[in-house]
Scaffold this motif. Structure first.
Motif, PDB file in Angstrom:
ATOM      1  N   LEU A 140       5.240  -2.602  -3.977  1.00 53.78           N
ATOM      2  CA  LEU A 140       4.610  -2.878  -2.688  1.00 53.78           C
ATOM      3  C   LEU A 140       3.102  -2.625  -2.730  1.00 53.78           C
ATOM      4  O   LEU A 140       2.316  -3.372  -2.146  1.00 53.78           O
ATOM      5  CB  LEU A 140       5.265  -2.002  -1.620  1.00 53.78           C
ATOM      6  CG  LEU A 140       5.426  -2.569  -0.213  1.00 53.78           C
ATOM      7  CD1 LEU A 140       6.188  -3.875  -0.245  1.00 53.78           C
ATOM      8  CD2 LEU A 140       6.156  -1.569   0.681  1.00 53.78           C
ATOM      9  N   LYS A 141       2.686  -1.557  -3.429  1.00 59.72           N
ATOM     10  CA  LYS A 141       1.266  -1.184  -3.481  1.00 59.72           C
ATOM     11  C   LYS A 141       0.602  -1.582  -4.800  1.00 59.72           C
ATOM     12  O   LYS A 141      -0.564  -1.264  -5.025  1.00 59.72           O
ATOM     13  CB  LYS A 141       1.106   0.325  -3.265  1.00 59.72           C
ATOM     14  CG  LYS A 141       1.674   0.839  -1.945  1.00 59.72           C
ATOM     15  CD  LYS A 141       0.976   0.236  -0.749  1.00 59.72           C
ATOM     16  CE  LYS A 141      -0.429   0.735  -0.568  1.00 59.72           C
ATOM     17  NZ  LYS A 141      -1.058   0.221   0.681  1.00 59.72           N
ATOM     18  N   SER A 210       6.244  -7.243   5.517  1.00 57.90           N
ATOM     19  CA  SER A 210       4.900  -6.644   5.451  1.00 57.90           C
ATOM     20  C   SER A 210       3.822  -7.664   5.086  1.00 57.90           C
ATOM     21  O   SER A 210       2.635  -7.352   5.122  1.00 57.90           O
ATOM     22  CB  SER A 210       4.883  -5.502   4.434  1.00 57.90           C
ATOM     23  OG  SER A 210       4.989  -5.992   3.100  1.00 57.90           O
ATOM     24  N   GLN A 211       4.222  -8.905   4.717  1.00 53.94           N
ATOM     25  CA  GLN A 211       3.263  -9.939   4.327  1.00 53.94           C
ATOM     26  C   GLN A 211       3.391 -11.154   5.239  1.00 53.94           C
ATOM     27  O   GLN A 211       4.501 -11.525   5.619  1.00 53.94           O
ATOM     28  CB  GLN A 211       3.524 -10.394   2.886  1.00 53.94           C
ATOM     29  CG  GLN A 211       3.407  -9.326   1.836  1.00 53.94           C
ATOM     30  CD  GLN A 211       3.681  -9.894   0.441  1.00 53.94           C
ATOM     31  OE1 GLN A 211       4.001 -11.066   0.281  1.00 53.94           O
ATOM     32  NE2 GLN A 211       3.531  -9.049  -0.555  1.00 53.94           N
ATOM     33  N   ALA A 258       7.186 -14.106   8.969  1.00 51.46           N
ATOM     34  CA  ALA A 258       6.458 -12.854   9.202  1.00 51.46           C
ATOM     35  C   ALA A 258       4.965 -13.094   9.395  1.00 51.46           C
ATOM     36  O   ALA A 258       4.381 -14.006   8.806  1.00 51.46           O
ATOM     37  CB  ALA A 258       6.682 -11.900   8.023  1.00 51.46           C
ATOM     38  N   THR A 259       4.358 -12.252  10.222  1.00 52.06           N
ATOM     39  CA  THR A 259       2.905 -12.303  10.447  1.00 52.06           C
ATOM     40  C   THR A 259       2.173 -11.235   9.645  1.00 52.06           C
ATOM     41  O   THR A 259       0.953 -11.279   9.512  1.00 52.06           O
ATOM     42  CB  THR A 259       2.584 -12.096  11.942  1.00 52.06           C
ATOM     43  OG1 THR A 259       3.037 -10.790  12.347  1.00 52.06           O
ATOM     44  CG2 THR A 259       3.268 -13.156  12.781  1.00 52.06           C
ATOM     45  N   GLY A 260       2.937 -10.213   9.133  1.00 53.11           N
ATOM     46  CA  GLY A 260       2.316  -9.131   8.370  1.00 53.11           C
ATOM     47  C   GLY A 260       1.684  -8.064   9.222  1.00 53.11           C
ATOM     48  O   GLY A 260       0.974  -7.185   8.722  1.00 53.11           O
ATOM     49  N   THR A 261       1.925  -8.107  10.542  1.00 53.60           N
ATOM     50  CA  THR A 261       1.393  -7.078  11.447  1.00 53.60           C
ATOM     51  C   THR A 261       2.542  -6.204  11.949  1.00 53.60           C
ATOM     52  O   THR A 261       3.701  -6.589  11.895  1.00 53.60           O
ATOM     53  CB  THR A 261       0.687  -7.716  12.648  1.00 53.60           C
ATOM     54  OG1 THR A 261       1.623  -8.532  13.359  1.00 53.60           O
ATOM     55  CG2 THR A 261      -0.478  -8.585  12.178  1.00 53.60           C
ATOM     56  N   ALA A 286       3.096   0.160   3.447  1.00 52.58           N
ATOM     57  CA  ALA A 286       2.422  -1.121   3.207  1.00 52.58           C
ATOM     58  C   ALA A 286       1.356  -1.426   4.253  1.00 52.58           C
ATOM     59  O   ALA A 286       0.531  -2.320   4.053  1.00 52.58           O
ATOM     60  CB  ALA A 286       3.453  -2.252   3.170  1.00 52.58           C
ATOM     61  N   TYR A 287       1.377  -0.694   5.372  1.00 50.56           N
ATOM     62  CA  TYR A 287       0.499  -1.041   6.491  1.00 50.56           C
ATOM     63  C   TYR A 287      -0.712  -0.109   6.561  1.00 50.56           C
ATOM     64  O   TYR A 287      -0.589   1.110   6.406  1.00 50.56           O
ATOM     65  CB  TYR A 287       1.283  -0.979   7.804  1.00 50.56           C
ATOM     66  CG  TYR A 287       2.439  -1.942   7.826  1.00 50.56           C
ATOM     67  CD1 TYR A 287       2.261  -3.271   8.172  1.00 50.56           C
ATOM     68  CD2 TYR A 287       3.711  -1.519   7.452  1.00 50.56           C
ATOM     69  CE1 TYR A 287       3.322  -4.161   8.162  1.00 50.56           C
ATOM     70  CE2 TYR A 287       4.782  -2.399   7.436  1.00 50.56           C
ATOM     71  CZ  TYR A 287       4.576  -3.714   7.789  1.00 50.56           C
ATOM     72  OH  TYR A 287       5.628  -4.593   7.766  1.00 50.56           O
TER      73      TYR A 287
END
Length: 555
Positions: A140-141, A210-211, A258-261, A286-287
């Motif tokens: 993820l990171k 998350s994306q 997904a919007t990733g927000t 992730a945020y």
């Protein structure tokens, strides 16, 4: 047709009072139905197996959509609940998928050990759940990762495979897992195969959320019949939407938009399954928010998996506060993936169990996680047997002189993971009382004990095991292990003297793939690579070396 006519006349009005001959007709219809079901299962599984051989995706959502339309049309005017019908339809299909995915395997005779104390000296297995969470964070990171003494079970392998298909770069060699910094993972416009593990599915779903982008998920048969609706409210708070791709189905395959927000304040209902909550919680790294506030009413936050997540949060510099059912997270900025060698408490406990049953000693290097809820529970199970288990900073050891136990009393507090080990130790004793048997495991428990012809009573959540038969009466038993945990427990029971033939030894790959190698090396268990080196040294000692000089051999 008589039964159908009776049904059309409304069961409520006529009471649907079936006479004996009508019941006989039901029996006859069931036999015919089962014959047809078997034919359907074999035909569809043959088609799916052929797809698998051609390395094409095994699932066929288009064909299953056509089938479902037939089911819906045929039952439209009968009054059957569509949700119940859909569940039945999924189960029918799952029979074919399971048969197509099943590998043929040979049975394995668990040869009982006879009066030989064991010597276990090895670097212990790295915690399997920490491994998954570390792989997840690393992907993820996009952080480098190294895990030594890896247990590459099915779930871990499938998670690695999924992330590598998303442009990650995990590699492994025997018990070493590596990842260097590379390209970040990318879900957009990808089709992800999740495998068969529920936790992996949730981990991948929340990673995708998350994306920004759109992707599709599919998986093995057991995930197709899942109900993902409890997630819908949660993912909407994360700027995303889950859309099932088969009408009337709420499992895989699905599309994620997904919007990733993400909202900085979230409420997670109690309907969200625990594994989904764990996956969501660890996905919050992730945020890039200053603070995330999470309310999760009526959820128990004191469990082994939450322990591991907060352990990693501490290592990663993520600050958190817990107050009742409320969690506040303050993400860190600089993550370090340097994690000590944490032993898997369950797998380590089985090694200790071998010492209890056979006598001998074990010296297992690695940090035993006494602060994890399950780490403490697995250690506690041995307290009534021996005080000779020593836990140090980087090792756990035991010395035990084999002796028959007159009576053993244990409380596993509803843990399905503790049950198989507790039962094997209970059978080792003359008599045993085990409290806290989870209801969900009682069918498996009854099957195992009945197959082994153990004298026992199960009253609500308490199991009583009575003195087992004399050794001369113990005949060879063929048995299918309900779970990989039970596979290991059955191997311990075989060490007591039971002649057991395991019909599905491959089940062990879901938990600890190298376990049978260790088991077959009893009474001396070392690391597999170490054992190979010792074998080579021994081989060199026994070889004769010849120097050729003319026509003579000089030894």
């Amino acid at each position: 047709m008589e039964l159908w006519w009776l049904y059309q006349k409304s069961p409520a009005k006529i009471g649907f009072s079936m006479k004996k001959e009508s019941l006989q007709k039901v029996i006859k219809l069931d036999k015919e139905l089962l014959d047809l079901l078997i034919k359907r299962t074999l035909l569809y599984s043959a088609y799916l197996r052929d797809k698998r051989k051609k390395n094409t995706p095994i699932s066929d959502s288009e064909f299953e959509g056509r089938l479902w339309k037939i089911w819906s049309k045929k039952t439209k005017d009968v009054g059957i609940n569509p949700k119940t019908l859909r569940t039945l339809y999924n189960h029918f299909n799952n029979l074919s998928y399971e048969l197509a995915e099943k590998e043929e395997e040979k049975s394995f005779k668990l040869r009982p050990l006879k009066n030989k104390p064991v010597n276990i000296n090895l670097a212990g297995p790295f915690d399997v759940y920490l491994t998954r969470f570390l792989i997840y964070i690393s992907a993820l990171k996009n952080l480098p990762l190294e895990i030594k003494h890896l247990v590459l079970n099915d779930a871990i392998y499938q998670l690695i495979k999924a992330f590598n298909a998303l442009d990650s770069s995990f590699t492994w060699d025997r018990d070493l897992l590596l990842k260097k910094e590379g390209r970040p993972i990318n879900f957009n416009k990808k089709a992800i195969f999740t495998g068969e593990d529920e936790l992996n599915l949730y981990l991948l779903i929340f990673a995708a959320i998350s994306q920004p982008g759109i992707c599709k998920f599919t998986g093995d048969s057991n995930l197709k019949s899942m109900d993902l609706r409890p997630l819908f409210s949660l993912v909407s708070q994360m700027g995303a939407r889950i859309a099932p791709l088969i009408p009337g189905s709420y499992g895989l395959p699905i599309r994620i938009e997904a919007t990733g927000t993400i909202n900085d304040t979230l409420v997670i209902s109690e309907e969200v399954p625990d594994p989904a909550f764990w996956a969501f919680l660890i996905s919050t790294i992730a945020y890039n928010l200053n603070k995330i506030s999470i309310s999760t009413p009526n959820r128990d936050l004191s469990n082994p998996f939450i322990d591991r997540i907060f352990f990693l949060f501490n290592k990663l510099g993520i600050k958190y506060e817990i107050e009742n059912d409320h969690i506040t997270l303050i993400p860190g900025l600089n993550y370090s993936m340097e994690i000590p060698h944490i032993l898997d408490p369950e797998l380590t406990a089985y090694l200790l169990g071998i010492v209890i049953i056979c006598g001998g000693e074990a010296d297992i290097t690695g940090t035993y996680p006494v602060d994890f809820n399950d780490g403490a529970q697995f250690l506690k199970i041995f307290k009534p047997i021996t005080p000779n288990i020593i836990v140090e900073k980087n090792r756990i050891s035991i010395k035990y002189e084999k002796k028959k136990l007159d009576f053993l009393e244990l409380d596993i507090q509803g843990s399905s993971r503790l049950l198989p080990l507790a039962v094997s130790l209970g059978i080792f004793a003359n008599k045993a009382k085990i409290r806290g048997i989870p209801l969900s495991e009682q069918d498996n428990l009854n099957y195992v004990l009945t197959s082994l012809n153990i004298n026992y009573e199960l009253n609500k959540d308490t199991l009583l095991i009575y003195k087992t038969r004399e050794k001369k009466d113990k005949k060879q038993v063929k048995i299918f292990s309900p779970t990989p945990n039970w596979s290991i427990a059955l191997s311990l029971i075989s060490l007591i003297g039971y002649e057991i033939v395991l019909e599905n030894p491959g089940e062990i790959t879901k938990l600890w793939p190298t376990y049978w190698t260790y088991f077959k090396s009893i009474p001396k268990i070392t690391n597999i690579t170490q054992k190979k080196e010792e074998d080579q040294v021994e081989l060199k000692k026994t070889r004769r070396r010849f120097l050729i000089s003319g026509d003579k051999k000089v030894r």
